[in-house]
Design an enzyme around this catalytic site. Structure first.
Site, PDB file in Angstrom:
ATOM      1  N   LYS A  64       0.880  -1.196   0.130  1.00  0.00           N
ATOM      2  CA  LYS A  64       0.021   0.034  -0.040  1.00  0.00           C
ATOM      3  C   LYS A  64       1.052   1.410   0.158  1.00  0.00           C
ATOM      4  O   LYS A  64       0.711   2.049  -0.873  1.00  0.00           O
ATOM      5  CB  LYS A  64      -1.201  -0.117   1.292  1.00  0.00           C
ATOM      6  CG  LYS A  64      -1.679   1.167   1.258  1.00  0.00           C
ATOM      7  CD  LYS A  64      -2.938   0.941   2.406  1.00  0.00           C
ATOM      8  CE  LYS A  64      -2.543   0.110   3.320  1.00  0.00           C
ATOM      9  NZ  LYS A  64      -1.513   0.633   4.281  1.00  0.00           N
ATOM     10  N   THR A 121       3.966   1.491  -0.841  1.00  0.00           N
ATOM     11  CA  THR A 121       4.747   1.450  -2.132  1.00  0.00           C
ATOM     12  C   THR A 121       3.659   2.311  -3.266  1.00  0.00           C
ATOM     13  O   THR A 121       4.398   2.826  -4.023  1.00  0.00           O
ATOM     14  CB  THR A 121       5.215   0.067  -2.501  1.00  0.00           C
ATOM     15  OG1 THR A 121       5.889  -0.389  -1.247  1.00  0.00           O
ATOM     16  CG2 THR A 121       6.102   0.109  -3.786  1.00  0.00           C
ATOM     17  N   ARG A 158       2.304   8.100   6.470  1.00  0.00           N
ATOM     18  CA  ARG A 158       2.624   8.300   8.101  1.00  0.00           C
ATOM     19  C   ARG A 158       4.099   8.016   8.387  1.00  0.00           C
ATOM     20  O   ARG A 158       4.406   7.454   7.483  1.00  0.00           O
ATOM     21  CB  ARG A 158       1.701   7.064   8.809  1.00  0.00           C
ATOM     22  CG  ARG A 158       0.263   7.395   8.767  1.00  0.00           C
ATOM     23  CD  ARG A 158      -0.608   6.287   9.444  1.00  0.00           C
ATOM     24  NE  ARG A 158      -0.361   4.843   8.422  1.00  0.00           N
ATOM     25  CZ  ARG A 158      -0.418   3.686   8.611  1.00  0.00           C
ATOM     26  NH1 ARG A 158      -0.876   3.814  10.185  1.00  0.00           N
ATOM     27  NH2 ARG A 158      -0.370   2.664   8.022  1.00  0.00           N
ATOM     28  N   LYS A 201       7.964  -5.923  10.254  1.00  0.00           N
ATOM     29  CA  LYS A 201       7.828  -5.216   8.778  1.00  0.00           C
ATOM     30  C   LYS A 201       9.427  -4.883   8.460  1.00  0.00           C
ATOM     31  O   LYS A 201       9.710  -4.812   7.385  1.00  0.00           O
ATOM     32  CB  LYS A 201       7.173  -3.859   8.778  1.00  0.00           C
ATOM     33  CG  LYS A 201       5.576  -3.933   8.826  1.00  0.00           C
ATOM     34  CD  LYS A 201       5.009  -2.584   8.579  1.00  0.00           C
ATOM     35  CE  LYS A 201       3.587  -2.711   8.549  1.00  0.00           C
ATOM     36  NZ  LYS A 201       2.900  -1.322   8.274  1.00  0.00           N
ATOM     37  N   ALA A 221      -3.685   1.621  12.464  1.00  0.00           N
ATOM     38  CA  ALA A 221      -5.101   1.433  12.148  1.00  0.00           C
ATOM     39  C   ALA A 221      -5.946   0.485  12.666  1.00  0.00           C
ATOM     40  O   ALA A 221      -6.822   0.561  12.726  1.00  0.00           O
ATOM     41  CB  ALA A 221      -5.332   1.343  10.561  1.00  0.00           C
ATOM     42  N   PHE A 258       3.510  -8.765  -9.244  1.00  0.00           N
ATOM     43  CA  PHE A 258       4.819  -9.598  -8.694  1.00  0.00           C
ATOM     44  C   PHE A 258       5.189 -10.391  -9.968  1.00  0.00           C
ATOM     45  O   PHE A 258       4.393 -10.938 -10.796  1.00  0.00           O
ATOM     46  CB  PHE A 258       4.341 -10.563  -7.475  1.00  0.00           C
ATOM     47  CG  PHE A 258       4.373  -9.867  -6.330  1.00  0.00           C
ATOM     48  CD1 PHE A 258       5.408 -10.429  -5.412  1.00  0.00           C
ATOM     49  CD2 PHE A 258       3.588  -8.842  -5.702  1.00  0.00           C
ATOM     50  CE1 PHE A 258       5.580  -9.872  -4.084  1.00  0.00           C
ATOM     51  CE2 PHE A 258       3.638  -8.369  -4.625  1.00  0.00           C
ATOM     52  CZ  PHE A 258       4.577  -8.857  -3.624  1.00  0.00           C
TER      53      PHE A 258
END
Length: 559
Positions: free
Chosen positions: A74, A76, A97, A108, A276, A384
Site C-alpha cells: 500500500k 509503495t 505516516r 515489517k 489503524a 509480482f
C-alpha cells in the site's frame, strides 16, 4: 530483466536533491523550512498559516485489501502513484505516516515504500527521523508522571487511584509491559497501583497531534484528555493536573509536518503515525491540509485494509477535518488474493486462477464498502514477477463485473513509468465530479449503534455483543456529552471479522466489544474487540535480529 536491488540498496543509491530545492518546487522559501540535515525539514507554522486562502487540490486515498503474509504494498503504491501523477504533468504531493519502531524491529523491518517507489532518506524515516515519536512519548509520559506525583503530594483532586485510566507508552513492541504494578518499593515511591504500557502509536497524544488543526487546538485537546475519575465518579482532565501546557511545549516542533522526497525527487510529507488496528490509522490533518494547499493532487494512505484504515479515514479524519476525498485506490496483489482463496504461502508462485477467484471476494467486499462512502474506486494490482497473464485477466474480469477497473502496476520495479495508466485513471475519476462523500453514520446516532453500524455495514457482522458494564459506560459518556463522537474500533487487520485466521469475505460473524475507552482530547470513542492488543509483542524471530551495521558503518536489514 535484471533483479531489482534490495530496498535499502536502492535508497542508499538515491540521487537526492537538497531539501530546499524540494520545498522551492512547492513554493516554500528556505526561511519557511526548519532543516534537519540536508534531506529533511519541517515546514514552519507561520508559512502554513499563510496558505489558508488558497484553494484545495484533489484528495486521493490509497487503501488495500486485508493484509496477508504475501504482501500488498500500500505505501509503495501511494509513493508510486504520487510519482506517477507528477510524471504525467500533475503537481502532486504524497502524504504518509511515520513508521513506528515497534513493527520496524518486529515484523515489517521498515515502512517507507519499496523498490523504486520509496520516500528517502529511508533509514532516517524508519528510525528516529525528526524526533516526533520521541516527543509524543515524552509528552504522554510527562502526564503519567504528573498524575502519580499529584497523588503522592496529597491528592487534592481526590482521584480514585483504582480508576486512573491513563497508562504509559513506549514506541516498541514489549508484551511484558502490557500490565504492570507501579510505585513499588516503599512510602517514598508513592502509592502502588496497577497500570500498564501501550505502544506510542496507540497513545491519545498521537491521535491528538494527528487531528489538531494548530498549536492552540493542540493545547486545548491535550487539556481535554480524561485521565481518570474521582471517588464521586466525576472525570479528571489533564488540565486539572496542570500538564497540558507543558505537554504542548514538548510537542511544539512535532506539530510541524516533515518534508522529504521520493526517489524521483517529488515532495512527500511524512507526519504522524497512529496504527489503524488500534487507533485511527491516518497521517496528520495538518500535513494533509497543507499538502492540499500546495499541490493539485494529494495522495495519502490509510493503514491496513479498507475495513480499518479507510473506514477511520472517512468516519474520523474526514469528518473531523472537513475533508472530502475525490477518489480511492484499493491495492491488491494476486499473491494475497490467492492466499485469501486458501493457497498456502509456499504455493503462491504457482498459477491458481480458481483460488484467485475465490480470494477476490475479499477485494469485492472492499470495493463495495468504499463506495458506501460515496467515493469512486479503482483497483491497483501491485505486480509480482510470479503473476501470470491468466491470473491478471481473472482479477480484471472480476473487478469489471463489480463495476470498477483493475490496472496492473509495475512501480516497484519501474518507478513512475510503471504506474502511468493508474495515474491517468485516478485523474479521470477525480476530475469526473462523481465523488459524493458521506460518513457511514451520523453524529447524533447513539454510540453503541455507531459501533453496530460499522460492524454490520463494513465488517458484515451478524451481531455485536458487549457486556452490561460496556453498554453502561457508553450510555454514561452520552449523558456526559460525548455521544456525538465517532467510534474508533480496535480490531485485527487480517480479517473482516475479529478472528485473524478467517480470510476472504465472511458474513454473519459476531463482533464482541470487550472494552471501551474515551479519547476525549482526540475526539473519539475506542471500542476494543477480539484479542487485539494496544501493546503488541515481538514475533519469534523479530526483524531486529537481522538489522545491523556493516563493516562500513551502514545500516543493513531494513527493507
Amino acid at each position: 530483466m535484471a533483479p531489482v536491488p534490495s530496498d535499502i540498496e536502492i535508497a542508499r543509491a538515491a540521487k537526492k536533491k537538497p531539501i530546499a530545492d524540494i520545498g522551492a518546487a512547492l513554493g516554500i522559501s528556505p526561511e519557511a523550512l526548519v532543516p534537519y540535515g540536508h534531506d529533511k525539514a519541517k515546514i514552519g507554522a507561520d508559512f502554513i498559516g499563510s496558505l489558508q486562502g488558497r484553494p484545495d487540490g484533489k484528495l486521493i486515498l490509497v487503501t488495500a485489501i486485508n493484509p496477508t503474509p504475501a504482501g500488498e504494498g500500500k505505501t509503495t503504491t501511494t509513493v508510486g502513484l504520487g510519482d506517477g501523477l507528477n510524471r504525467i504533468g500533475k503537481k502532486a504531493v504524497i502524504c504518509v505516516r511515520e513508521p513506528s519502531l515497534g513493527p520496524c524491529f518486529g515484523v515489517k523491518g521498515g515502512a517507507a515504500g519499496g523498490g523504486y517507489a520509496q520516500v528517502v532518506p529511508m533509514e532516517d524515516i524508519n528510525l528516529h527521523f525528526t524526533g516526533d515519536f520521541h516527543a509524543i512519548t515524552s509528552a504522554h509520559n510527562l502526564l503519567s508522571a504528573m498524575i502519580d506525583n499529584h497523588v503522592y503530594w496529597g491528592n487534592a483532586l481526590d482521584i480514585d487511584t483504582r480508576r486512573i485510566t491513563w497508562r504509559r507508552v513506549m514506541d516498541m513492541n514489549d508484551r511484558a509491559l502490557r500490565q504492570t504494578v507501579t510505585s513499588l518499593g516503599g512510602v517514598s515511591n508513592g502509592f502502588a497501583r496497577e497500570s500498564g504500557f501501550d505502544i506510542t502509536v496507540a497513545s491519545e497524544v498521537m491521535a491528538i497531534l494527528c487531528l489538531a488543526q494548530d498549536l492552540a487546538d493542540l493545547e486545548k485537546r491535550l487539556g481535554d484528555i480524561v485521565i481518570g475519575y474521582r471517588f464521586d465518579r466525576s472525570p479528571v482532565y489533564a488540565r486539572d493536573i496542570k500538564a497540558d501546557k507543558a505537554m504542548a511545549v514538548l510537542l511544539k516542533d512535532a506539530m510541524q509536518p516533515n518534508l522529504v522526497q521520493t526517489l524521483e525527487n517529488n515532495p512527500a510529507l511524512v507526519h504522524g503515525g497512529p496504527f489503524a488496528n488500534i487507533a485511527h490509522g491516518c497521517n496528520s490533518v495538518i500535513a494533509t491540509k497543507t499538502a492540499l494547499k500546495l499541490g493539485d493532487y494529494v495522495v495519502t494512505e490509510a493503514g491496513f485494509g479498507a475495513d480499518l484504515g479507510a473506514e477511520k479515514f472517512f468516519d474520523i479524519k474526514c469528518r473531523k477535518a472537513g475533508l472530502k476525498p475525490d477518489a480511492a485506490v484499493i491495492v491488491a496483489t494476486i499473491r494475497a488474493l490467492k492466499m485469501n482463496g486458501g493457497v498456502k504461502k509456499d504455493d503462491l508462485g504457482t498459477e491458481n486462477v480458481e483460488a484467485l477467484t475465490r480470494g477476490c471476494a475479499n477485494l469485492g467486499r472492499h470495493i463495495a464498502n468504499v463506495r458506501k462512502f460515496g467515493v469512486p474506486v479503482v483497483v491497483a494490482i501491485n505486480h509480482f514477477i510470479s503473476d501470470t497473464d491468466a491470473e491478471v485477466a481473472a482479477i480484471k474480469d472480476y473487478v469489471s463485473h463489480h463495476g470498477a477497473e483493475a490496472i496492473l502496476c509495475r512501480h516497484w520495479a519501474e518507478g513512475s513509468a510503471g504506474i502511468e495508466e493508474l495515474s491517468y485513471k485516478v485523474v479521470e475519476l477525480a476530475e469526473s465530479g462523481a465523488a459524493a462523500f458521506k460518513p457511514i453514520y451520523p453524529d447524533d446516532m447513539p454510540l453503541m449503534e455507531k459501533i453496530e453500524a460499522v460492524a454490520t455495514k463494513i465488517y458484515h457482522a451478524g451481531e455485536v455483543t458487549a457486556e452490561k458494564p460496556v453498554r453502561d459506560q457508553l450510555k454514561a459518556w452520552e449523558t456526559a456529552g460525548y455521544g456525538h463522537l465517532p467510534v474508533c474500533i480496535a480490531k485485527t487487520q487480517y480479517s473482516f471479522s475479529t478472528d485473524p485466521n478467517l480470510r476472504g469475505a465472511p458474513e454473519g460473524h459476531v463482533v464482541h466489544v470487550r472494552e471501551v475507552r474515551l479519547s476525549a482530547g482526540a475526539g473519539f470513542i475506542v471500542a476494543i474487540t477480539g484479542e487485539i492488543m494496544t501493546m503488541p509483542g515481538l514475533p519469534s524471530a523479530p526483524s531486529a535480529e537481522r538489522i545491523h551495521l556493516n563493516a562500513d558503518g551502514l545500516i543493513e536489514g531494513l527493507f
